[in-house]
Design a protein around this motif. Structure first.
Motif, mmCIF file in Angstrom:
data_model
loop_
_atom_site.group_PDB
_atom_site.id
_atom_site.type_symbol
_atom_site.label_atom_id
_atom_site.label_comp_id
_atom_site.label_asym_id
_atom_site.label_seq_id
_atom_site.Cartn_x
_atom_site.Cartn_y
_atom_site.Cartn_z
ATOM 1 N N ASN A 10 0.867 -1.184 0.000
ATOM 2 C CA ASN A 10 0.000 0.000 0.000
ATOM 3 C C ASN A 10 0.902 1.231 0.000
ATOM 4 O O ASN A 10 1.581 1.496 0.985
ATOM 5 C CB ASN A 10 -0.886 -0.030 1.256
ATOM 6 C CG ASN A 10 -1.687 1.244 1.432
ATOM 7 O OD1 ASN A 10 -1.832 2.022 0.499
ATOM 8 N ND2 ASN A 10 -2.209 1.436 2.636
ATOM 9 N N LYS A 12 0.042 4.312 -0.123
ATOM 10 C CA LYS A 12 -0.580 5.463 0.561
ATOM 11 C C LYS A 12 -0.413 6.730 -0.294
ATOM 12 O O LYS A 12 -0.463 6.665 -1.520
ATOM 13 C CB LYS A 12 0.004 5.639 1.961
ATOM 14 C CG LYS A 12 -0.016 4.351 2.772
ATOM 15 C CD LYS A 12 0.208 4.584 4.232
ATOM 16 C CE LYS A 12 0.357 3.255 4.940
ATOM 17 N NZ LYS A 12 0.281 3.338 6.377
ATOM 18 N N HIS A 96 -9.372 0.651 5.158
ATOM 19 C CA HIS A 96 -8.057 0.825 5.797
ATOM 20 C C HIS A 96 -8.235 1.678 7.053
ATOM 21 O O HIS A 96 -9.064 2.594 7.079
ATOM 22 C CB HIS A 96 -7.080 1.500 4.823
ATOM 23 C CG HIS A 96 -5.667 1.476 5.324
ATOM 24 N ND1 HIS A 96 -5.200 2.376 6.247
ATOM 25 C CD2 HIS A 96 -4.636 0.638 5.057
ATOM 26 C CE1 HIS A 96 -3.934 2.094 6.517
ATOM 27 N NE2 HIS A 96 -3.564 1.046 5.805
ATOM 28 N N GLU A 168 -5.095 -5.703 10.398
ATOM 29 C CA GLU A 168 -4.061 -4.687 10.604
ATOM 30 C C GLU A 168 -4.299 -4.012 11.947
ATOM 31 O O GLU A 168 -5.117 -3.072 12.032
ATOM 32 C CB GLU A 168 -4.126 -3.638 9.493
ATOM 33 C CG GLU A 168 -3.865 -4.199 8.123
ATOM 34 C CD GLU A 168 -3.305 -3.132 7.203
ATOM 35 O OE1 GLU A 168 -2.166 -3.292 6.764
ATOM 36 O OE2 GLU A 168 -3.996 -2.126 6.960
ATOM 37 N N GLY A 174 2.595 1.675 10.757
ATOM 38 C CA GLY A 174 3.502 2.818 10.648
ATOM 39 C C GLY A 174 4.217 3.164 11.943
ATOM 40 O O GLY A 174 4.844 4.205 12.056
ATOM 41 N N GLY A 213 1.020 -4.344 9.378
ATOM 42 C CA GLY A 213 1.446 -3.563 10.542
ATOM 43 C C GLY A 213 2.935 -3.719 10.721
ATOM 44 O O GLY A 213 3.396 -4.700 11.309
ATOM 45 N N SER A 214 3.698 -2.749 10.139
ATOM 46 C CA SER A 214 5.154 -2.749 10.266
ATOM 47 C C SER A 214 5.801 -4.066 9.826
ATOM 48 O O SER A 214 6.731 -4.559 10.463
ATOM 49 C CB SER A 214 5.567 -2.370 11.692
ATOM 50 O OG SER A 214 5.121 -1.053 11.990
ATOM 51 N N GLY A 235 3.023 -1.279 4.243
ATOM 52 C CA GLY A 235 3.039 0.149 3.941
ATOM 53 C C GLY A 235 4.453 0.621 3.655
ATOM 54 O O GLY A 235 4.963 0.519 2.539
ATOM 55 N N GLY A 236 5.127 1.115 4.705
ATOM 56 C CA GLY A 236 6.447 1.734 4.555
ATOM 57 C C GLY A 236 7.447 0.897 3.774
ATOM 58 O O GLY A 236 8.131 1.412 2.869
HETATM 59 C C1 PEP Z 1 -0.531 -0.249 5.920
HETATM 60 O O1 PEP Z 1 -0.490 0.863 5.416
HETATM 61 O O2 PEP Z 1 -1.497 -0.968 5.687
HETATM 62 C C2 PEP Z 1 0.576 -0.666 6.790
HETATM 63 C C3 PEP Z 1 0.501 -1.832 7.348
HETATM 64 O O3 PEP Z 1 1.628 0.206 6.940
HETATM 65 P P1 PEP Z 1 3.079 -0.140 7.605
HETATM 66 O O4 PEP Z 1 3.567 -1.405 6.966
HETATM 67 O O5 PEP Z 1 3.928 1.043 7.289
HETATM 68 O O6 PEP Z 1 2.850 -0.326 9.085
#
Ligand code: PEP
Length: 251
Positions: A10, A12, A96, A168, A174, A213-214, A235-236
């Motif tokens: 994702n 974002k 989300h 999540e 994040g 989640g991270s 995400g990141g």
């Molecule tokens: C997300 O945006 O769904 C997410 C899990 O972000 P991150 O991996 O940065 O925690």
């Protein structure tokens, strides 16, 4: 029951069109090194057309980060499911936690988005997850049950085949705090058990449940080794080809 892993990124509100195409092309190349899994990217709306076009000949799946429930009309700021399919985009994230928390989207609205997607051949990835306060007050399972029951309201067994769930935990998105593999597996098993009470067991067993989640290169292997974790929503770490490639090629 073997479920084909799905590794989803994702992006974002990041990346220009040019940067998005470069990253998508790099990911498409890596994905071909690890072909026994599905790989999906969700660029921002502005880059969907260019990315969809750039990876059209690869198996890489492209998703929108949200989708409206109507096909057209007076819905300023929204993008319809048929606008997505027009671009060759057949997936959309719905619910989300950033949509729920920052933009106040309710489960009822998320359910409408999900039905809008399903009615127009767009596969929804339905995100659910508890906040830190909810986890600390031992409400995790109750919160998830409500989000799932409301999110999947009026969803038939036939439609469920086209849905992916993503657990999540809000406190892990994040923040650099990942749920432990045991915490994630416990929740995924709970979700699958809940689906078993709502649908046939064989159907519940076939549904992919992602963890998000991270997720990073250094925790992906442990997470993917869990029985009920069928993939990840990242995400990141999905914003760099190197880290996302390592995640795609989990062992
Ligand atoms: C997300 O945006 O769904 C997410 C899990 O972000 P991150 O991996 O940065 O925690």
């Amino acid at each position: 029951m073997s479920r084909r892993p799905l590794i989803a990124g994702n992006w974002k509100m990041h990346l220009t069109v040019t940067e998005s195409v470069q990253l998508a092309e790099a990911i498409a190349a890596t994905g071909s090194n690890c072909p026994d899994r599905d790989v999906l990217i969700a660029p921002p709306f502005t880059a969907l057309a260019a990315v969809s076009n750039a990876v059209a000949k690869s198996p890489l799946l492209v998703a929108a980060q949200n989708v409206a429930w109507e096909q057209q009309g007076a819905f300023t700021g929204e993008i319809s499911p048929t606008m997505l399919t027009d671009l060759g985009v057949a997936w959309a994230i719905v619910g989300h936690s950033e949509r729920r928390q920052i933009f106040g989207e309710s489960s009822a609205m998320i359910n409408r988005r999900l039905h809008g997607a399903l009615a127009n051949a767009v596969h929804p990835i339905l995100c659910i997850g508890e906040t830190l306060t909810e986890r600390e007050s031992e409400q995790t399972f109750a919160v998830l049950q409500q989000q799932i029951e409301e999110g999947l309201d009026q969803v038939t067994a036939e439609q469920l085949h086209n849905i992916v769930l993503a657990y999540e935990p809000v406190w892990a998105i994040g923040t650099g705090k990942t749920a432990t593999k045991e915490q994630a597996q416990e929740v995924h098993a709970f979700i699958r058990g809940l689906l078993t009470t709502m649908y046939e067991k064989s159907l519940a067993d076939s549904i992919r449940i992602l963890y998000g989640g991270s997720v990073k290169p250094d925790n992906i292997d442990d997470l993917m080794a869990q029985t009920d974790i069928d993939g990840v929503l990242v995400g990141g770490a999905a914003l760099q080809a190197e880290s996302f490639s390592r995640i795609i090629c989990f062992q």
